[in-house]
Design a protein around this motif. Structure first.
Motif, PDB file in Angstrom:
ATOM      1  N   GLU A 145       0.654  -1.121   0.147  1.00 28.37           N
ATOM      2  CA  GLU A 145      -0.453   0.699   0.130  1.00 28.37           C
ATOM      3  C   GLU A 145       1.169   1.465  -0.034  1.00 28.37           C
ATOM      4  O   GLU A 145       1.862   1.279   0.858  1.00 28.37           O
ATOM      5  CB  GLU A 145      -0.697   0.011   1.621  1.00 28.37           C
ATOM      6  N   PRO A 146       0.614   2.608  -0.403  1.00 25.00           N
ATOM      7  CA  PRO A 146       1.275   3.234  -0.810  1.00 25.00           C
ATOM      8  C   PRO A 146       0.776   3.986   0.589  1.00 25.00           C
ATOM      9  O   PRO A 146      -0.198   4.435   0.440  1.00 25.00           O
ATOM     10  CB  PRO A 146       0.660   4.501  -1.671  1.00 25.00           C
ATOM     11  N   ALA A 147       2.154   4.760   1.016  1.00 28.50           N
ATOM     12  CA  ALA A 147       1.616   5.411   2.026  1.00 28.50           C
ATOM     13  C   ALA A 147       1.171   7.620   2.036  1.00 28.50           C
ATOM     14  O   ALA A 147       1.979   7.488   0.705  1.00 28.50           O
ATOM     15  CB  ALA A 147       2.915   6.326   3.239  1.00 28.50           C
ATOM     16  N   LEU A 148       0.103   7.408   2.535  1.00 31.54           N
ATOM     17  CA  LEU A 148      -0.448   9.006   1.993  1.00 31.54           C
ATOM     18  C   LEU A 148      -0.891   9.954   2.817  1.00 31.54           C
ATOM     19  O   LEU A 148      -0.971   9.996   3.652  1.00 31.54           O
ATOM     20  CB  LEU A 148      -1.594   8.846   0.640  1.00 31.54           C
ATOM     21  N   TYR A 149      -1.196  11.461   2.177  1.00 32.36           N
ATOM     22  CA  TYR A 149      -1.300  12.509   2.788  1.00 32.36           C
ATOM     23  C   TYR A 149      -2.703  12.415   2.724  1.00 32.36           C
ATOM     24  O   TYR A 149      -3.572  12.328   1.096  1.00 32.36           O
ATOM     25  CB  TYR A 149      -1.438  13.522   1.871  1.00 32.36           C
ATOM     26  N   TRP A 150      -3.938  12.537   3.315  1.00 25.91           N
ATOM     27  CA  TRP A 150      -4.881  12.315   3.106  1.00 25.91           C
ATOM     28  C   TRP A 150      -5.957  13.366   4.084  1.00 25.91           C
ATOM     29  O   TRP A 150      -5.635  13.655   4.506  1.00 25.91           O
ATOM     30  CB  TRP A 150      -5.847  10.839   4.733  1.00 25.91           C
ATOM     31  N   TYR A 151      -6.993  13.640   3.190  1.00 23.68           N
ATOM     32  CA  TYR A 151      -8.153  14.741   2.762  1.00 23.68           C
ATOM     33  C   TYR A 151      -9.322  14.099   3.299  1.00 23.68           C
ATOM     34  O   TYR A 151     -10.101  13.488   3.096  1.00 23.68           O
ATOM     35  CB  TYR A 151      -7.892  15.132   2.201  1.00 23.68           C
ATOM     36  N   SER A 152      -9.819  15.076   4.608  1.00 24.45           N
ATOM     37  CA  SER A 152     -12.083  14.462   3.990  1.00 24.45           C
ATOM     38  C   SER A 152     -12.403  15.376   3.458  1.00 24.45           C
ATOM     39  O   SER A 152     -12.376  15.797   1.944  1.00 24.45           O
ATOM     40  CB  SER A 152     -12.124  15.139   5.489  1.00 24.45           C
ATOM     41  N   VAL A 153     -13.739  14.333   2.211  1.00 28.98           N
ATOM     42  CA  VAL A 153     -14.432  14.628   0.823  1.00 28.98           C
ATOM     43  C   VAL A 153     -15.169  15.216   1.207  1.00 28.98           C
ATOM     44  O   VAL A 153     -16.246  14.699   2.050  1.00 28.98           O
ATOM     45  CB  VAL A 153     -14.563  13.992   0.225  1.00 28.98           C
ATOM     46  N   SER A 154     -15.986  16.626   1.078  1.00 31.03           N
ATOM     47  CA  SER A 154     -17.019  17.640   1.431  1.00 31.03           C
ATOM     48  C   SER A 154     -18.303  16.355   0.579  1.00 31.03           C
ATOM     49  O   SER A 154     -18.560  15.968  -0.536  1.00 31.03           O
ATOM     50  CB  SER A 154     -16.963  19.020   1.394  1.00 31.03           C
ATOM     51  N   SER A 155     -19.471  17.131   1.098  1.00 32.14           N
ATOM     52  CA  SER A 155     -20.576  16.835  -0.005  1.00 32.14           C
ATOM     53  C   SER A 155     -20.331  17.052  -1.408  1.00 32.14           C
ATOM     54  O   SER A 155     -21.382  16.394  -2.454  1.00 32.14           O
ATOM     55  CB  SER A 155     -22.316  16.836   1.031  1.00 32.14           C
ATOM     56  N   SER A 156     -19.681  18.469  -1.536  1.00 28.22           N
ATOM     57  CA  SER A 156     -19.982  18.936  -2.770  1.00 28.22           C
ATOM     58  C   SER A 156     -18.574  18.490  -3.405  1.00 28.22           C
ATOM     59  O   SER A 156     -18.756  18.957  -4.491  1.00 28.22           O
ATOM     60  CB  SER A 156     -19.676  20.292  -2.471  1.00 28.22           C
ATOM     61  N   ASN A 157     -18.073  17.426  -3.097  1.00 34.85           N
ATOM     62  CA  ASN A 157     -16.444  16.585  -3.970  1.00 34.85           C
ATOM     63  C   ASN A 157     -15.942  17.378  -3.720  1.00 34.85           C
ATOM     64  O   ASN A 157     -14.943  18.067  -4.625  1.00 34.85           O
ATOM     65  CB  ASN A 157     -16.995  15.989  -4.958  1.00 34.85           C
ATOM     66  N   THR A 158     -15.426  18.376  -2.406  1.00 39.12           N
ATOM     67  CA  THR A 158     -14.628  19.013  -2.634  1.00 39.12           C
ATOM     68  C   THR A 158     -13.165  19.030  -1.287  1.00 39.12           C
ATOM     69  O   THR A 158     -13.971  18.072  -0.348  1.00 39.12           O
ATOM     70  CB  THR A 158     -14.252  21.068  -2.419  1.00 39.12           C
ATOM     71  N   LEU A 159     -11.887  19.226  -1.280  1.00 42.74           N
ATOM     72  CA  LEU A 159     -11.164  18.553  -0.715  1.00 42.74           C
ATOM     73  C   LEU A 159     -11.290  19.282   0.573  1.00 42.74           C
ATOM     74  O   LEU A 159     -10.850  20.063   0.401  1.00 42.74           O
ATOM     75  CB  LEU A 159      -9.498  18.271  -0.939  1.00 42.74           C
ATOM     76  N   CYS A 213     -15.004   8.833   1.687  1.00 44.18           N
ATOM     77  CA  CYS A 213     -15.433   9.499   3.003  1.00 44.18           C
ATOM     78  C   CYS A 213     -14.082  10.493   3.130  1.00 44.18           C
ATOM     79  O   CYS A 213     -13.975  11.831   3.578  1.00 44.18           O
ATOM     80  CB  CYS A 213     -15.435   8.815   4.171  1.00 44.18           C
ATOM     81  N   ILE A 214     -12.848   9.965   2.646  1.00 40.81           N
ATOM     82  CA  ILE A 214     -11.926  10.415   2.768  1.00 40.81           C
ATOM     83  C   ILE A 214     -10.861  10.432   1.317  1.00 40.81           C
ATOM     84  O   ILE A 214     -10.939   8.984   1.277  1.00 40.81           O
ATOM     85  CB  ILE A 214     -10.940  10.680   3.696  1.00 40.81           C
ATOM     86  N   VAL A 215      -9.728  11.030   0.956  1.00 42.15           N
ATOM     87  CA  VAL A 215      -8.734  10.418  -0.286  1.00 42.15           C
ATOM     88  C   VAL A 215      -7.766  11.213  -0.112  1.00 42.15           C
ATOM     89  O   VAL A 215      -7.045  11.300   1.034  1.00 42.15           O
ATOM     90  CB  VAL A 215      -9.201  11.465  -1.582  1.00 42.15           C
ATOM     91  N   GLY A 216      -6.690   9.774  -0.517  1.00 39.61           N
ATOM     92  CA  GLY A 216      -5.352  10.045  -0.625  1.00 39.61           C
ATOM     93  C   GLY A 216      -4.853  10.911  -1.541  1.00 39.61           C
ATOM     94  O   GLY A 216      -4.799  10.115  -2.341  1.00 39.61           O
ATOM     95  N   PHE A 217      -2.765  11.614  -1.387  1.00 43.41           N
ATOM     96  CA  PHE A 217      -2.697  11.599  -2.661  1.00 43.41           C
ATOM     97  C   PHE A 217      -1.050  11.712  -2.053  1.00 43.41           C
ATOM     98  O   PHE A 217      -0.497  11.791  -1.190  1.00 43.41           O
ATOM     99  CB  PHE A 217      -2.351  13.761  -2.659  1.00 43.41           C
ATOM    100  N   ALA A 218      -0.241  11.449  -2.951  1.00 48.79           N
ATOM    101  CA  ALA A 218       1.251  11.172  -2.738  1.00 48.79           C
ATOM    102  C   ALA A 218       2.033  12.561  -2.183  1.00 48.79           C
ATOM    103  O   ALA A 218       2.741  12.907  -1.720  1.00 48.79           O
ATOM    104  CB  ALA A 218       2.223  10.959  -4.086  1.00 48.79           C
ATOM    105  N   THR A 219       1.345  13.553  -2.287  1.00 46.50           N
ATOM    106  CA  THR A 219       2.265  15.270  -2.151  1.00 46.50           C
ATOM    107  C   THR A 219       0.860  15.718  -1.807  1.00 46.50           C
ATOM    108  O   THR A 219      -0.481  15.642  -2.011  1.00 46.50           O
ATOM    109  CB  THR A 219       2.058  15.672  -3.537  1.00 46.50           C
ATOM    110  N   PRO A 220       1.299  16.471  -0.338  1.00 47.26           N
ATOM    111  CA  PRO A 220       0.234  17.983   0.393  1.00 47.26           C
ATOM    112  C   PRO A 220      -0.617  18.183  -1.169  1.00 47.26           C
ATOM    113  O   PRO A 220      -0.170  18.666  -2.549  1.00 47.26           O
ATOM    114  CB  PRO A 220       1.104  18.525   1.052  1.00 47.26           C
ATOM    115  N   GLN A 221      -1.956  18.560  -0.916  1.00 47.42           N
ATOM    116  CA  GLN A 221      -2.676  19.222  -1.735  1.00 47.42           C
ATOM    117  C   GLN A 221      -3.383  20.487  -0.938  1.00 47.42           C
ATOM    118  O   GLN A 221      -2.955  20.696  -0.293  1.00 47.42           O
ATOM    119  CB  GLN A 221      -4.204  17.577  -1.872  1.00 47.42           C
ATOM    120  N   SER A 222      -4.318  21.082  -2.071  1.00 48.56           N
ATOM    121  CA  SER A 222      -4.618  22.063  -0.858  1.00 48.56           C
ATOM    122  C   SER A 222      -6.266  21.880  -1.019  1.00 48.56           C
ATOM    123  O   SER A 222      -6.910  21.904  -2.169  1.00 48.56           O
ATOM    124  CB  SER A 222      -4.928  23.835  -2.190  1.00 48.56           C
ATOM    125  N   PRO A 223      -6.926  21.663   0.649  1.00 45.42           N
ATOM    126  CA  PRO A 223      -8.259  21.967   0.825  1.00 45.42           C
ATOM    127  C   PRO A 223      -8.730  23.075  -0.010  1.00 45.42           C
ATOM    128  O   PRO A 223      -8.291  24.244  -0.171  1.00 45.42           O
ATOM    129  CB  PRO A 223      -8.091  22.320   2.330  1.00 45.42           C
TER     130      PRO A 223
END
Length: 122
Positions: A46-60, A93-103
């Motif tokens: 499994e890859p090690a990732l940065y995880w972000y919550s996902v809103s109902s409007s599908n934004t980070l 519910c949450i999604v992961g990325f290899a690099t940090p993202q912008s909320p």
């Protein structure tokens, strides 16, 4: 008498042929068992990732971890649990990325299995 003399004369050749046939059969059968043992499934790490919550409007939403971690570590019961989502439904519910993202950025519509934890059924 002549037959016995011919057999004695060629006994080494006959024994040599029998040994070659025997070794060939043994080699073929042992090779088959070795190959069947060699076929084992390989687990993909499994890859090690940065995880972000996902809103109902599908934004980070906010970043949930400061150092990368795997999906297994992030889920309930994991060594670094960051969500209560059980990965049961289709909605992220949450999604992961290899690099940090912008909320506030759009979340991916169909992330890979090891890059998402879906919502719980309750």
């Amino acid at each position: 008498m002549n037959l016995i003399h011919n057999i004695k004369k060629n006994i080494v050749a006959v024994l040599g042929m029998a040994m070659m046939i025997g070794l060939s059969v043994w080699s073929l059968t042992s090779e088959g068992t070795e190959n069947s043992k060699a076929v084992t499934p390989v687990e993909k790490a499994e890859p090690a990732l940065y995880w972000y919550s996902v809103s109902s409007s599908n934004t980070l939403g906010a970043q949930l971890n400061s150092t990368p971690q795997t999906k297994s570590e992030s889920m309930p019961g994991g060594s670094k649990q960051i969500t209560n989502c059980q990965d049961e439904l289709e909605a992220n519910c949450i999604v992961g990325f290899a690099t940090p993202q912008s909320p506030g950025s759009p979340a991916p519509s169909n992330p890979a299995e090891d890059h998402r934890i879906n919502q719980s059924n309750n």
